[in-house]
Scaffold this active site. Structure first.
Site, PDB file in Angstrom:
ATOM      1  N   SER A 167      20.728  37.999   5.278  1.00  0.00           N
ATOM      2  CA  SER A 167      20.915  39.451   5.336  1.00  0.00           C
ATOM      3  C   SER A 167      20.226  40.112   6.527  1.00  0.00           C
ATOM      4  CB  SER A 167      20.413  40.100   4.043  1.00  0.00           C
ATOM      5  OG  SER A 167      19.007  39.972   3.941  1.00  0.00           O
TER       6      SER A 167
ATOM      7  N   LYS B 119      14.108  44.161   4.309  1.00  0.00           N
ATOM      8  CA  LYS B 119      15.140  44.949   4.998  1.00  0.00           C
ATOM      9  C   LYS B 119      14.461  45.791   6.077  1.00  0.00           C
ATOM     10  CE  LYS B 119      18.235  43.700   1.861  1.00  0.00           C
ATOM     11  NZ  LYS B 119      19.259  42.682   2.180  1.00  0.00           N
TER      12      LYS B 119
END
Length: 282
Positions: free
Chosen positions: A64, A133
């Site tokens: 990701s 993230k």
């Protein structure tokens, strides 16, 4: 004559006994094997303290965050600055606890070695559901992205070519906003926009896709392993462009300084009065 001969002999005997006594009082050094458990205990304690208050290693579990981070990379996360009230900032790569049902993958049962390594901070705990993230917007910001367009923060377009994966687009056909980020929360997105279930995909949850600042473990600052991938994780320049900070966010960042100044004024006035009284009395 006999007294003179006996004198040195007695003195020599006395000196010898003194040396023997001194030698007898010396302690033998403890063997390495006896010291080893103590050394291991101290090392484990230091490692635990470092993990709790300074830095901790985390493993990247997915794609990701490509191309910035590859699956299997080990990053070091700064856990110290949050203890001093620092909050996540735009552009930082952060590790945070699952805000609630972001992760629905089963957790593998760790073995004894993994438990020990995770306890001292050399491996992430299998019981902790943590994600990594990039912070795109903070409390007070307005964030949005239209299909085929760029991510905008407070009306400013982000030039994200330097960090997002070239395989995807800024929104990756998942438009959102405009959304106002509540105070004390952040909006996060993965650099691999095509393969990142980030804030965009959790707007239907009670959290509405936002992450509480309290859930943030710390900022990832270094790719530590493998050695061939060693690098720092700086904030991209686009997050420093003028006018990016909203009025609300700017006020929030200035609040600690304003409070500190307000607290200092009474102290300064008190000292001035005290000096004035001293001069009058003199």
């Amino acid at each position: 004559m006999s007294d003179t001969e006996n004198g040195p002999q007695d003195s020599g005997a006395h000196d010898g006994s003194s040396e023997d006594g001194h030698r007898g009082s010396q302690k033998k050094p403890r063997s390495f094997w006896k010291e080893l458990p103590l050394l291991i205990g101290i090392a484990l304690l230091l490692a635990l303290l470092i993990k709790t208050f300074l830095v901790q290693a985390f493993s990247i579990p997915s794609e990701s965050m490509q191309e910035t981070l590859q699956k299997g990379d080990r990053v070091l996360v700064d856990k110290l600055t949050p203890w001093f009230g620092a909050e996540p900032e735009r552009g930082e790569v952060v590790v945070f606890h699952d805000p609630g049902n972001w992760l629905n993958t089963p957790v593998e049962e760790p073995n004894v070695v993994q438990n020990v390594l995770s306890f001292i901070g050399l491996m992430p705990s299998a019981e902790d559901k943590d994600l990594i993230k990039r912070v795109i917007a903070v409390g007070g910001d307005t964030v949005e992205c239209k299909t085929g367009g760029s991510v905008h923060v407070n009306g400013k377009a982000l030039d994200d070519k330097s960090y997002i994966s070239p395989q995807g687009t800024p929104c990756d056909d998942q438009p959102f906003g405009p959304l106002k980020v509540p105070d004390g929360k952040i909006w996060v997105m993965g650099d691999n926009r095509k393969n990142s279930e980030d804030s965009r995909y959790h707007q239907n949850l009670p959290t509405k896709g936002f992450v509480n600042n309290d859930e943030v473990v710390g900022r990832a600052v270094v790719v530590a392993w493998p050695i061939s991938r060693w690098s720092t994780l700086p904030v991209p320049d686009t997050f420093d462009q003028p006018g990016l900070a909203s009025a609300t966010a700017a006020a929030a960042s200035a609040a600690p300084g304003a409070l500190g100044l307000a607290g200092a004024v009474p102290v300064v006035l008190w000292r001035r009065r005290r000096l004035t009284r001293g001069r009058t009395a003199g």
